[in-house]
Design a protein around this motif. Sequence first.
Motif, PDB file in Angstrom:
ATOM      1  N   ALA A 163       0.897  -1.139   0.082  1.00  0.00           N
ATOM      2  CA  ALA A 163      -0.013  -0.158   0.042  1.00  0.00           C
ATOM      3  C   ALA A 163       0.761   1.311   0.164  1.00  0.00           C
ATOM      4  O   ALA A 163       0.560   2.392  -0.465  1.00  0.00           O
ATOM      5  CB  ALA A 163      -1.229  -0.077   1.101  1.00  0.00           C
ATOM      6  N   SER A 164       2.104   1.132   0.595  1.00  0.00           N
ATOM      7  CA  SER A 164       2.963   2.201   0.661  1.00  0.00           C
ATOM      8  C   SER A 164       3.474   2.765  -0.641  1.00  0.00           C
ATOM      9  O   SER A 164       3.812   3.998  -0.903  1.00  0.00           O
ATOM     10  CB  SER A 164       3.968   2.328   1.637  1.00  0.00           C
ATOM     11  N   LYS A 165       3.328   1.752  -1.587  1.00  0.00           N
ATOM     12  CA  LYS A 165       3.746   1.885  -3.059  1.00  0.00           C
ATOM     13  C   LYS A 165       2.588   2.092  -3.936  1.00  0.00           C
ATOM     14  O   LYS A 165       2.970   2.095  -5.315  1.00  0.00           O
ATOM     15  CB  LYS A 165       4.821   0.929  -3.323  1.00  0.00           C
ATOM     16  N   SER A 172      -8.706  -6.585  -2.156  1.00  0.00           N
ATOM     17  CA  SER A 172      -8.972  -5.532  -1.350  1.00  0.00           C
ATOM     18  C   SER A 172     -10.073  -4.903  -1.656  1.00  0.00           C
ATOM     19  O   SER A 172     -10.578  -4.969  -2.736  1.00  0.00           O
ATOM     20  CB  SER A 172      -7.567  -4.572  -1.523  1.00  0.00           C
ATOM     21  N   PRO A 173     -10.677  -4.203  -0.660  1.00  0.00           N
ATOM     22  CA  PRO A 173     -11.894  -3.493  -0.806  1.00  0.00           C
ATOM     23  C   PRO A 173     -11.988  -2.504  -2.119  1.00  0.00           C
ATOM     24  O   PRO A 173     -13.043  -2.464  -2.910  1.00  0.00           O
ATOM     25  CB  PRO A 173     -12.126  -2.633   0.340  1.00  0.00           C
ATOM     26  N   ILE A 174     -10.810  -1.711  -2.220  1.00  0.00           N
ATOM     27  CA  ILE A 174     -10.775  -0.725  -3.379  1.00  0.00           C
ATOM     28  C   ILE A 174     -10.716  -1.445  -4.433  1.00  0.00           C
ATOM     29  O   ILE A 174     -11.369  -1.001  -5.533  1.00  0.00           O
ATOM     30  CB  ILE A 174      -9.484   0.002  -3.018  1.00  0.00           C
ATOM     31  N   ALA A 175      -9.808  -2.424  -4.609  1.00  0.00           N
ATOM     32  CA  ALA A 175      -9.731  -3.163  -6.244  1.00  0.00           C
ATOM     33  C   ALA A 175     -10.787  -3.819  -6.347  1.00  0.00           C
ATOM     34  O   ALA A 175     -11.273  -4.001  -7.416  1.00  0.00           O
ATOM     35  CB  ALA A 175      -8.480  -4.289  -5.883  1.00  0.00           C
ATOM     36  N   ARG A 176     -11.592  -4.416  -5.440  1.00  0.00           N
ATOM     37  CA  ARG A 176     -12.766  -5.339  -5.813  1.00  0.00           C
ATOM     38  C   ARG A 176     -13.902  -4.201  -6.329  1.00  0.00           C
ATOM     39  O   ARG A 176     -14.830  -4.664  -7.163  1.00  0.00           O
ATOM     40  CB  ARG A 176     -13.505  -6.076  -4.613  1.00  0.00           C
ATOM     41  N   ALA A 177     -13.937  -2.981  -5.841  1.00  0.00           N
ATOM     42  CA  ALA A 177     -15.052  -1.912  -6.201  1.00  0.00           C
ATOM     43  C   ALA A 177     -14.415  -1.554  -7.513  1.00  0.00           C
ATOM     44  O   ALA A 177     -15.457  -1.045  -8.302  1.00  0.00           O
ATOM     45  CB  ALA A 177     -14.866  -0.871  -5.290  1.00  0.00           C
ATOM     46  N   LEU A 178     -13.302  -1.423  -7.974  1.00  0.00           N
ATOM     47  CA  LEU A 178     -12.560  -0.805  -9.140  1.00  0.00           C
ATOM     48  C   LEU A 178     -13.017  -1.871 -10.465  1.00  0.00           C
ATOM     49  O   LEU A 178     -12.733  -1.591 -11.480  1.00  0.00           O
ATOM     50  CB  LEU A 178     -11.105  -0.663  -9.038  1.00  0.00           C
ATOM     51  N   ILE A 179     -12.740  -3.238  -9.944  1.00  0.00           N
ATOM     52  CA  ILE A 179     -12.793  -4.298 -10.991  1.00  0.00           C
ATOM     53  C   ILE A 179     -13.891  -4.121 -11.934  1.00  0.00           C
ATOM     54  O   ILE A 179     -15.253  -4.105 -11.634  1.00  0.00           O
ATOM     55  CB  ILE A 179     -12.887  -5.661 -10.562  1.00  0.00           C
ATOM     56  N   GLY A 180     -13.773  -4.248 -13.366  1.00  0.00           N
ATOM     57  CA  GLY A 180     -14.907  -3.797 -14.401  1.00  0.00           C
ATOM     58  C   GLY A 180     -15.388  -2.594 -14.423  1.00  0.00           C
ATOM     59  O   GLY A 180     -15.968  -2.007 -15.210  1.00  0.00           O
ATOM     60  N   LYS A 181     -14.750  -1.442 -13.773  1.00  0.00           N
ATOM     61  CA  LYS A 181     -15.182   0.095 -13.990  1.00  0.00           C
ATOM     62  C   LYS A 181     -14.319   0.366 -15.203  1.00  0.00           C
ATOM     63  O   LYS A 181     -13.350   0.135 -15.494  1.00  0.00           O
ATOM     64  CB  LYS A 181     -14.903   0.692 -12.554  1.00  0.00           C
ATOM     65  N   GLN A 182     -14.980   1.784 -15.617  1.00  0.00           N
ATOM     66  CA  GLN A 182     -14.359   2.468 -16.697  1.00  0.00           C
ATOM     67  C   GLN A 182     -13.921   4.118 -16.273  1.00  0.00           C
ATOM     68  O   GLN A 182     -14.496   4.308 -15.140  1.00  0.00           O
ATOM     69  CB  GLN A 182     -15.296   2.479 -18.125  1.00  0.00           C
ATOM     70  N   VAL A 183     -13.365   4.787 -17.168  1.00  0.00           N
ATOM     71  CA  VAL A 183     -13.210   6.143 -16.941  1.00  0.00           C
ATOM     72  C   VAL A 183     -14.573   6.880 -16.931  1.00  0.00           C
ATOM     73  O   VAL A 183     -15.410   6.562 -17.637  1.00  0.00           O
ATOM     74  CB  VAL A 183     -12.517   6.716 -18.022  1.00  0.00           C
ATOM     75  N   GLU A 184     -14.649   7.760 -15.711  1.00  0.00           N
ATOM     76  CA  GLU A 184     -15.617   8.414 -15.386  1.00  0.00           C
ATOM     77  C   GLU A 184     -16.847   7.766 -14.416  1.00  0.00           C
ATOM     78  O   GLU A 184     -17.805   8.306 -14.211  1.00  0.00           O
ATOM     79  CB  GLU A 184     -16.296   8.980 -16.746  1.00  0.00           C
ATOM     80  N   ASP A 185     -16.417   6.317 -14.200  1.00  0.00           N
ATOM     81  CA  ASP A 185     -17.280   5.651 -13.219  1.00  0.00           C
ATOM     82  C   ASP A 185     -16.884   6.007 -11.860  1.00  0.00           C
ATOM     83  O   ASP A 185     -15.851   6.572 -11.390  1.00  0.00           O
ATOM     84  CB  ASP A 185     -16.970   4.048 -13.596  1.00  0.00           C
ATOM     85  N   GLU A 186     -18.077   5.850 -11.182  1.00  0.00           N
ATOM     86  CA  GLU A 186     -17.645   6.289  -9.459  1.00  0.00           C
ATOM     87  C   GLU A 186     -17.809   5.062  -8.773  1.00  0.00           C
ATOM     88  O   GLU A 186     -18.570   4.177  -8.939  1.00  0.00           O
ATOM     89  CB  GLU A 186     -18.857   7.136  -9.405  1.00  0.00           C
TER      90      GLU A 186
END
Length: 206
Positions: A163-165, A172-186
């Motif tokens: 995480a420090s890098k 991880s929670p953030i990665a799981r929320a990001l998977i499959g997302k595109q630019v401009e997604d929230e």
Amino acid sequence: VSLKYARCRTIIADDYSAIAPHTFDAVTFRNRAEGSSNCLCGGHRKVGPESMEKVPMLAEGYEKLTADLKALRAERPLVVDAIEEARAHGDLSENAEYHAAKERQGQIEAQIAEIEDKVTRAQIIDPKTLSGDKVVFGATVTLLDEDDKPIKYQIVGQTEADASKGRISYNSPIARALIGKQVEDEIEVTVPSGDKFYLVEKIEFI
């Protein structure tokens, strides 16, 4: 940036491979009868033995695992010798050296089994060979927080995570929320300090 309430989408067998292209087989599914699903924000059901599911990682993660495995295998006979030597001292009930060596032997065997499992199921991924407009394993993602402050993360394997890098594990929670997302997604991420909202500004494969 005005961030709205957002949740990660539910992923079923056909698009579960979004985590890492050609990495995951259809080993998870939606159990309609029980109403459960494999949303990456929460639990998911697995079909068949755990060994069916690939473990995505970078080449450096694989190399670290194999190096750790080699070191543990080299230590294994040394611990056996230590046990035999301690046993020779007699009265095992009060033999601290014997019990310490046996405990270490158990730790080594457990670690070897865990690493061997990961190595067997390893799917080595080079982010530079990936492309597309969605977040997958290996992607480097630039986010904007609610104050428009940019934050950059690369989604990697558990072995490479730091995480420090700015390197976060794919589970991880953030990665799981990001998977499959595109630019401009929230996305919305729940952390101990409360809910955090981010906007996906850029997706790179570097």
